[in-house]
Motif scaffolding. Structure first.
Motif, mmCIF file in Angstrom:
data_model
loop_
_atom_site.group_PDB
_atom_site.id
_atom_site.type_symbol
_atom_site.label_atom_id
_atom_site.label_comp_id
_atom_site.label_asym_id
_atom_site.label_seq_id
_atom_site.Cartn_x
_atom_site.Cartn_y
_atom_site.Cartn_z
ATOM 1 N N LEU A 175 0.981 -1.240 0.079
ATOM 2 C CA LEU A 175 0.022 0.202 -0.026
ATOM 3 C C LEU A 175 0.816 1.320 -0.057
ATOM 4 O O LEU A 175 2.153 1.166 0.373
ATOM 5 C CB LEU A 175 -0.778 -0.067 1.254
ATOM 6 N N ASN A 176 0.481 2.357 -0.430
ATOM 7 C CA ASN A 176 0.983 3.677 -0.368
ATOM 8 C C ASN A 176 0.120 4.360 0.433
ATOM 9 O O ASN A 176 -0.738 3.633 1.267
ATOM 10 C CB ASN A 176 1.204 4.218 -1.538
ATOM 11 N N GLY A 226 -0.888 0.753 -8.594
ATOM 12 C CA GLY A 226 -1.683 1.769 -9.354
ATOM 13 C C GLY A 226 -3.227 1.613 -9.165
ATOM 14 O O GLY A 226 -4.111 2.357 -10.024
ATOM 15 N N HIS A 227 -3.920 0.505 -8.455
ATOM 16 C CA HIS A 227 -5.126 0.372 -8.423
ATOM 17 C C HIS A 227 -5.829 0.881 -7.080
ATOM 18 O O HIS A 227 -5.089 0.873 -6.088
ATOM 19 C CB HIS A 227 -5.341 -0.818 -8.826
ATOM 20 N N ILE A 228 -7.233 1.097 -6.837
ATOM 21 C CA ILE A 228 -7.830 1.128 -5.700
ATOM 22 C C ILE A 228 -8.308 0.096 -5.393
ATOM 23 O O ILE A 228 -9.239 -0.661 -6.226
ATOM 24 C CB ILE A 228 -9.006 2.265 -5.814
ATOM 25 N N TYR A 229 -8.594 -0.430 -4.011
ATOM 26 C CA TYR A 229 -9.001 -1.517 -3.429
ATOM 27 C C TYR A 229 -10.110 -1.085 -2.359
ATOM 28 O O TYR A 229 -9.902 -0.128 -1.646
ATOM 29 C CB TYR A 229 -8.003 -2.424 -2.975
ATOM 30 N N CYS A 232 -4.027 3.704 -16.591
ATOM 31 C CA CYS A 232 -4.031 4.842 -15.537
ATOM 32 C C CYS A 232 -3.186 4.336 -14.240
ATOM 33 O O CYS A 232 -3.713 3.247 -13.684
ATOM 34 C CB CYS A 232 -5.426 5.481 -15.750
ATOM 35 N N PHE A 233 -2.630 5.065 -13.474
ATOM 36 C CA PHE A 233 -2.478 4.996 -12.191
ATOM 37 C C PHE A 233 -3.381 5.638 -11.376
ATOM 38 O O PHE A 233 -3.677 6.957 -11.684
ATOM 39 C CB PHE A 233 -1.076 5.499 -11.873
ATOM 40 N N HIS A 234 -4.166 5.207 -10.365
ATOM 41 C CA HIS A 234 -5.371 5.615 -9.727
ATOM 42 C C HIS A 234 -4.642 5.921 -8.220
ATOM 43 O O HIS A 234 -4.142 4.770 -7.471
ATOM 44 C CB HIS A 234 -6.247 4.629 -9.591
ATOM 45 N N PHE A 235 -4.933 7.129 -7.707
ATOM 46 C CA PHE A 235 -4.438 7.545 -6.249
ATOM 47 C C PHE A 235 -5.789 8.149 -5.690
ATOM 48 O O PHE A 235 -6.118 9.357 -5.680
ATOM 49 C CB PHE A 235 -3.241 8.493 -6.353
ATOM 50 N N VAL A 294 -6.580 10.840 -8.085
ATOM 51 C CA VAL A 294 -5.899 11.460 -8.996
ATOM 52 C C VAL A 294 -5.364 10.514 -10.082
ATOM 53 O O VAL A 294 -5.015 9.259 -9.634
ATOM 54 C CB VAL A 294 -4.663 11.851 -8.221
ATOM 55 N N GLY A 295 -5.703 10.720 -11.385
ATOM 56 C CA GLY A 295 -5.124 9.853 -12.297
ATOM 57 C C GLY A 295 -4.045 10.199 -13.041
ATOM 58 O O GLY A 295 -3.792 11.347 -13.432
ATOM 59 N N ILE A 296 -3.027 9.222 -13.379
ATOM 60 C CA ILE A 296 -1.714 9.558 -13.855
ATOM 61 C C ILE A 296 -1.619 8.702 -15.011
ATOM 62 O O ILE A 296 -1.479 7.448 -14.821
ATOM 63 C CB ILE A 296 -0.325 9.357 -13.045
ATOM 64 N N GLY A 297 -1.593 9.004 -16.210
ATOM 65 C CA GLY A 297 -1.677 8.171 -17.441
ATOM 66 C C GLY A 297 -0.494 7.506 -17.645
ATOM 67 O O GLY A 297 0.578 7.825 -17.590
ATOM 68 N N ALA A 298 -0.704 6.139 -17.859
ATOM 69 C CA ALA A 298 0.475 5.274 -18.008
ATOM 70 C C ALA A 298 1.413 5.150 -17.093
ATOM 71 O O ALA A 298 2.527 4.690 -17.106
ATOM 72 C CB ALA A 298 1.136 5.484 -19.434
ATOM 73 N N GLY A 299 1.335 5.606 -15.743
ATOM 74 C CA GLY A 299 2.375 5.703 -14.721
ATOM 75 C C GLY A 299 3.264 6.818 -15.163
ATOM 76 O O GLY A 299 4.309 6.959 -14.589
ATOM 77 N N ASP A 300 3.054 7.688 -15.893
ATOM 78 C CA ASP A 300 4.223 8.648 -16.550
ATOM 79 C C ASP A 300 4.057 9.822 -15.609
ATOM 80 O O ASP A 300 3.126 11.022 -15.662
ATOM 81 C CB ASP A 300 3.780 9.032 -17.796
#
Length: 305
Positions: free
Chosen positions: A83-84, A103-106, A124-127, A141-147
């Motif tokens: 987890l972060n 990068g996912h939400i649970y 997308c990475f999901h925070f 917050v979405g970060i496309g392709a983890g970039d």
């Protein structure tokens, strides 16, 4: 939200000579140290529904900290990666939403057990940062392709998963969190400046209509506005001017304001911290205080007077 791929995939750890301190700040200006450890770097406290414990992440795991007993216990989760520091309790207090390093939400029960993934493999990475008061929607917050060179976008998704919605805000954004009445999303954004990294506090109506409203114009870099449950007060973390992102291990301020006047701090708590100090809403259910985390280094004997 982590600021680099390295902090995304590797749980943070204390450096030699550093310790983790969990504090509770009172709205009257006092602060109380409730837990300290040299063994684990804890981050991002949430407060449980009835106020007896804090929920934190550390070493990629989820923990509860009894405030009265000062006892730290791991929540026994399965089916979720490390987890972060982006986690928020469901309004009913029995479940918790979690961002993981894949990068996912649970979603999982706060008592432990099997976690269920909510987000899809959409590139997308999901925070995660917010849960609507009715429990039906998440803000992230979405970060496309983890970039992580690309700006973070404000996004919404049904709490059980499904189609996502991007909100109308330009520039890098982070920390979207619902107001207690559910009418607004509060967050920080670089939409108001051409200066890279100069995050400011803002809000946007949940109808996604109109423009983002700047709450405070300052020379500092301001992150993570968190409203008290009664909506009267807010806390946020203030980084020095010129800071890029929300890094760890520097001198910062935790600030308390009235939501009727964001420009006039009621109290300020200087500390050594940053990343992990105040990433998610950490208000007590009765709005009398909030939790934060500091990461000081021990003072060398040779530097003492």
């Amino acid at each position: 939200m982590p600021t680099t791929p390295e902090t995304t995939f590797m749980p943070r750890a204390l450096m030699p000579g550093q310790r983790c301190e969990v504090w509770i700040a009172s709205v009257t200006g006092e602060s109380t140290l409730v837990y300290a450890t040299d063994d684990i770097l804890l981050e991002a406290p949430n407060w449980t529904l009835y106020g007896g414990s804090l929920v934190l992440n550390g070493d990629g795991k989820l923990w509860t900290l009894s405030i009265a007993g000062k006892e730290l216990a791991q929540v026994p989760l399965t089916g979720v990666p490390d987890l972060n520091n982006d986690h928020v309790l469901a309004p009913d207090g029995s479940d918790i939403y979690l961002s993981a390093n894949d990068g996912h939400i649970y979603r999982a029960a706060l008592s432990g057990g099997q976690a269920v993934r909510i987000t899809k493999d959409d590139g997308c990475f999901h925070f995660l940062h917010g849960v609507s008061p009715d429990g039906g929607e998440l803000a992230y917050v979405g970060i496309g392709a983890g970039d992580f060179t690309q700006p973070g976008k404000l996004m919404r998704i049904p709490a059980d998963g499904g189609a996502t919605t991007e909100l109308n805000v330009d520039g890098h954004c982070d920390g979207p969190e619902y107001s207690p009445d559910g009418d607004w999303l509060y967050f920080n954004t670089e939409a108001f400046t051409g200066q890279p990294g100069h995050a400011q506090l803002a809000r946007l109506h949940t109808s996604n209509s109109g423009s983002a409203e700047q709450l405070l114009q300052s020379e500092t870099v301001d992150w993570f506005p968190h409203l008290s449950p009664d909506g009267a007060l807010a806390s946020y973390i203030r980084f020095p001017a010129g800071t890029m992102g929300h890094p760890a291990d520097l001198a910062v301020d935790v600030v308390l304001v009235s939501t009727s006047d964001w420009a006039a701090p009621l109290h300020v708590w200087p500390l050594f911290g940053g990343q992990g100090t105040l990433n998610v809403n950490s208000w007590a259910p009765d709005s009398t205080g909030f939790a934060y985390v500091a990461y000081p280094f021990r003072v060398s004997e040779t530097t003492k007077d």
